[in-house]
Design an enzyme around this catalytic site. Structure first.
Site, PDB file in Angstrom:
ATOM      1  N   HIS A 482       1.169  -1.024  -0.149  1.00  0.00           N
ATOM      2  CA  HIS A 482      -0.199   0.281  -0.305  1.00  0.00           C
ATOM      3  C   HIS A 482       0.469   1.122  -0.644  1.00  0.00           C
ATOM      4  CE1 HIS A 482      -3.769   2.402   0.944  1.00  0.00           C
ATOM      5  NE2 HIS A 482      -2.831   3.226   1.338  1.00  0.00           N
ATOM      6  N   GLU A 483       1.787   1.405   0.598  1.00  0.00           N
ATOM      7  CA  GLU A 483       2.444   2.566   1.137  1.00  0.00           C
ATOM      8  C   GLU A 483       3.695   2.389  -0.303  1.00  0.00           C
ATOM      9  OE1 GLU A 483       2.066   4.413   2.907  1.00  0.00           O
ATOM     10  OE2 GLU A 483      -0.131   3.494   4.349  1.00  0.00           O
ATOM     11  N   HIS A 486       1.400   4.690  -2.613  1.00  0.00           N
ATOM     12  CA  HIS A 486       1.803   6.233  -1.921  1.00  0.00           C
ATOM     13  C   HIS A 486       3.025   6.257  -3.636  1.00  0.00           C
ATOM     14  CE1 HIS A 486      -2.111   6.303  -0.427  1.00  0.00           C
ATOM     15  NE2 HIS A 486      -1.612   5.751   0.047  1.00  0.00           N
ATOM     16  N   HIS A 489       3.291   6.935  -6.067  1.00  0.00           N
ATOM     17  CA  HIS A 489       2.296   8.165  -7.500  1.00  0.00           C
ATOM     18  C   HIS A 489       3.791   9.072  -7.031  1.00  0.00           C
ATOM     19  CE1 HIS A 489      -2.070   9.764  -6.909  1.00  0.00           C
ATOM     20  NE2 HIS A 489      -1.035   9.524  -8.129  1.00  0.00           N
TER      21      HIS A 489
HETATM   22 ZN   LIG Z   1      -3.093   4.662   1.697  1.00  0.00          ZN
END
Ligand SMILES: [Zn+2]
Length: 697
Positions: A482-483, A486, A489
């Site tokens: 998940h991190e 990010h 991105h």
């Molecule tokens: Zn998040």
């Protein structure tokens, strides 16, 4: 350069930064920034990107980079001295940004630039930055006439006090309650790792027995495991009535309901002043969703799909309770207990068992392999000889190269929990990608992005004098993916202007798309077999265990989804068509919503709104739907990978399409445009339902 915080030529100089550097650096930068702003404000010529936006951007970037390093250290290497310095400087920074957002002359200049001939010639990214600035000035009340502006600012101040009192009341109510149990029979069923601290805290009070509290690590296991129904009911009542007229402490001054009404009234008044019909519209002005009605339709559609599954979940629970536990009528305080028993019976496996298959080196290599194949990149650990400065010896530093071998970004990875680190996991930007024009040489270069990835996993341990790699639970692996999503991105952006580069300027309800997207790979058999290796036997994850993990993932997904939708509907209605000045109360509104969508109706004394801090004390007002919204986006984006899977979902062609249309463009265009460019159509619910075990066909 004597003060490392004022050196912006490269990576942060973490090994050299100490407490004495902070205040002088921030003072210098604030002074410089104010001088830059005074200069552009005083300039009477028509504002242009080069003479107006760029100098302010450059100045603010220096401040946010320096302060970003301080905040980062405060979060990951906290000391009393650092905290004190941080807290002393924080108000100065806040004050500076508050001044900027209220500066009418800057607002006027942005308007002039927007109306100038130059605007049409700007890139879409720069146009968007200017439009975002104008929007934020307007939402901050910059357009109001002087006498209204005073009232508007007073409302903001009052709201900030009310919301902070809301969370204080809730915290006080949570802290005030404790329950001492002296009879060992009454605590039957509760696991030892919960009983032990409960016994210690009783002992600390000079008592014998077990002391339970309303904090999650104590409350939740009691509800899940205590065989004693009365104990569960007692704890449930205390929890469900916190900061209400039924609060167990009987302190009416700590009732949050009057605050809720006042908060709703003030938000509505502020919305009207800004020319909106209601606060929900203000909230959505910065989000991907376009109107409250669109969000309501979205939630109701999802509720209709999930409801049959929730009904089935509840039936299974009732049947199990009657047959196996001799409970004929399920009360609110039985649900977690019966669910846990049913879950154990259906999918018995432990986190401990799964963890043995996920050693750190395998997990990292497996995760990097996925994105290397998807995006044609190469991720390598920086060699020690490079002496990259870091804040702790455990921190690792990585380079990302593109297919041509060109360096495109870098990141720090700080995986393990330690006492000096704030809890949770997060991604933060150290440096953001942008183009820099060099005045003298008339050349320009690209500033490469750098990210911090921070987690709180267990560190490696030494067993029998042998160092063992860190082992991650499957949930920790998901958090890491998940991190990292990010992070990608931020790192894979191709945007050249700071304000919309990476995650900057991405709508709030779309920013979790790339992160939740990455989680999907943690549920792929092909991916997991390559990234697991049992610490003792060396075997990869067995298929039978994987199948159980998948089933457990979707356990009661119908009930869980409906619960989230109920909260989101309440949040949207209460800020949209609910009238705080009418006869209908907040609780009646919630009852009506429950009667429409819920399959489980809590008891009449339940005061859920009084503890709904997300929307009455946090940043989620008229935004709670975002959890589900972003899940729909990420699941639907991921389903394109499922559709195009030839030799597995890790498909390079679809990956490069995702990179170009979603990751690379950052906030330079709207999230909906990006989504449609990638998916070829607007988002649909089916993939999320399917991933949650709800077949739609
Ligand atoms: Zn998040």
């Amino acid at each position: 350069m004597s003060n490392p915080l004022l050196d912006f030529s490269g990576l942060p100089r973490f090994a050299e930064i100490n407490n004495e550097h902070i205040t002088p650096a921030i003072e210098t930068l604030l002074k410089e920034n104010r001088a830059v702003i005074d200069k552009v404000r005083a300039d009477d010529s028509t504002p242009s990107w080069q003479t107006f936006v760029q100098p302010m951007t450059d100045a603010n970037e220096r401040l946010s980079r320096a302060w970003g390093q301080v905040s980062h250290l405060n979060a990951v290497m906290n000391t009393p001295e650092l905290r004190e310095t941080y807290n002393a400087n924080l108000p100065l920074i806040t004050q500076f940004y508050a001044e900027l957002s209220q500066d009418v002359r800057l607002f006027e200049k942005f308007k002039q630039l927007r109306a100038s001939a130059e605007f049409d010639q700007l890139t879409p990214a720069r146009k968007r930055i200017i439009d975002n600035e104008l929007r934020d000035f307007r939402l901050g009340g910059a357009e109001l006439p002087a006498e209204k502006k005073q009232r508007f600012l007073r409302i903001q101040e009052e709201l900030s006090k009310l919301t902070s009192t809301f969370s204080d009341n809730l915290l006080d109510a949570t802290n005030a309650y404790s329950l001492l149990i002296e009879d060992a029979e009454k605590v039957a069923g509760i696991p030892d790792d919960v009983l032990q601290p409960a016994q210690q805290s009783a002992t600390a009070d000079g008592k014998t027995g077990w002391k339970f509290t309303l904090h999650m690590p104590s409350y939740l296991p009691v509800l899940q495991y205590a065989d004693n129904r009365e104990l569960r009911e007692q704890m449930y009542r205390a929890y469900a009535t916190r900061a209400s007229e039924f609060d167990s402490q009987g302190d009416s001054s700590k009732d949050n309901m009057p605050l809720i009404n006042k908060i709703l009234e003030l938000r509505r008044e502020a919305a009207h002043m800004l020319g909106y019909d209601n606060y929900a519209e203000v909230s959505l002005a910065t989000k991907m969703a376009t109107s409250p009605q669109q969000v309501l339709d979205f939630l109701k559609k999802l509720a209709a799909k999930a409801k049959p599954y929730a009904v089935a979940d509840l039936q299974a629970l009732q049947q199990f309770a009657a047959e196996k536990l001799n409970l004929t009528k399920l009360e609110a305080w039985d649900l977690a207990y019966v669910s846990e028993k049913l879950r154990q019976e259906r999918y018995a496996f432990s986190d401990q068992e799964v963890k043995q298959y996920f050693p750190e080196d395998k997990v990292l290599a497996g995760m990097f392999k996925v994105v290397e194949k998807l995006y044609g990149i190469r991720i390598t650990l920086a060699a020690p000889a490079r002496n990259i400065q870091r804040w702790h010896p455990d921190v690792k530093f990585f380079d990302i190269h593109d297919a041509n071998g060109e360096l495109i970004g870098q990141f720090y990875l700080d995986l393990y929990a330690r006492p000096t680190k704030r809890g949770g996991a997060w991604m933060d930007d150290a440096i953001t990608r942008r183009r820099i024009d060099h005045q003298h040489t008339r050349k320009s270069t690209i500033q490469l992005p750098v990210a911090y990835l921070t987690c709180n996993f267990s560190a490696p341990v030494t067993m029998d004098d042998q160092p063992r790699p860190a082992l991650f639970t499957h949930n920790e692996v998901i958090v890491l993916f998940h991190e990292f999503g990010h992070g990608l991105h931020h790192l894979m952006t191709k945007v050249e202007d700071l304000g919309v580069s990476g995650i900057n300027g991405v709508e709030w309800d779309a920013v979790e798309l790339p992160s939740q997207f990455m989680e999907n790979f943690c549920w792929e058999w092909d991916v997991l077999t390559g990234m697991t290796q049992h610490i003792e036997t060396g075997e990869s994850l067995p298929k039978a265990l994987f199948d159980k993990m998948i089933k457990a993932k979707n356990f009661q997904s119908g009930l869980q989804m409906l619960r989230q939708i109920e909260f989101a509907l309440f949040d949207m209605h209460v800020h949209f068509d609910f009238r705080p000045d009418s006869d209908r109360t907040v609780l009646q509104l919630l009852d009506d919503i429950r009667n429409q969508v819920a399959v489980i109706i809590p008891p009449g004394f339940n005061r859920f709104p009084n503890s709904f801090a997300h929307i009455f004390a946090g940043g989620y007002a008229a935004g709670y739907y975002s959890y589900k919204w972003a899940e729909v986006l990420s699941a639907d984006a991921y389903s394109m990978f499922e559709e195009t899977a030839s030799d597995g979902v890790v498909n390079a062609a679809t990956g490069s399409h995702f990179l170009e249309e979603i990751l690379a463009v950052g906030g330079s265009r709207s999230a909906l445009e990006s989504f449609i460019a990638f998916r070829g159509r607007e988002p649909e619910l089916d993939a999320l339902l399917r991933h949650s075990g709800m077949e739609t066909a």
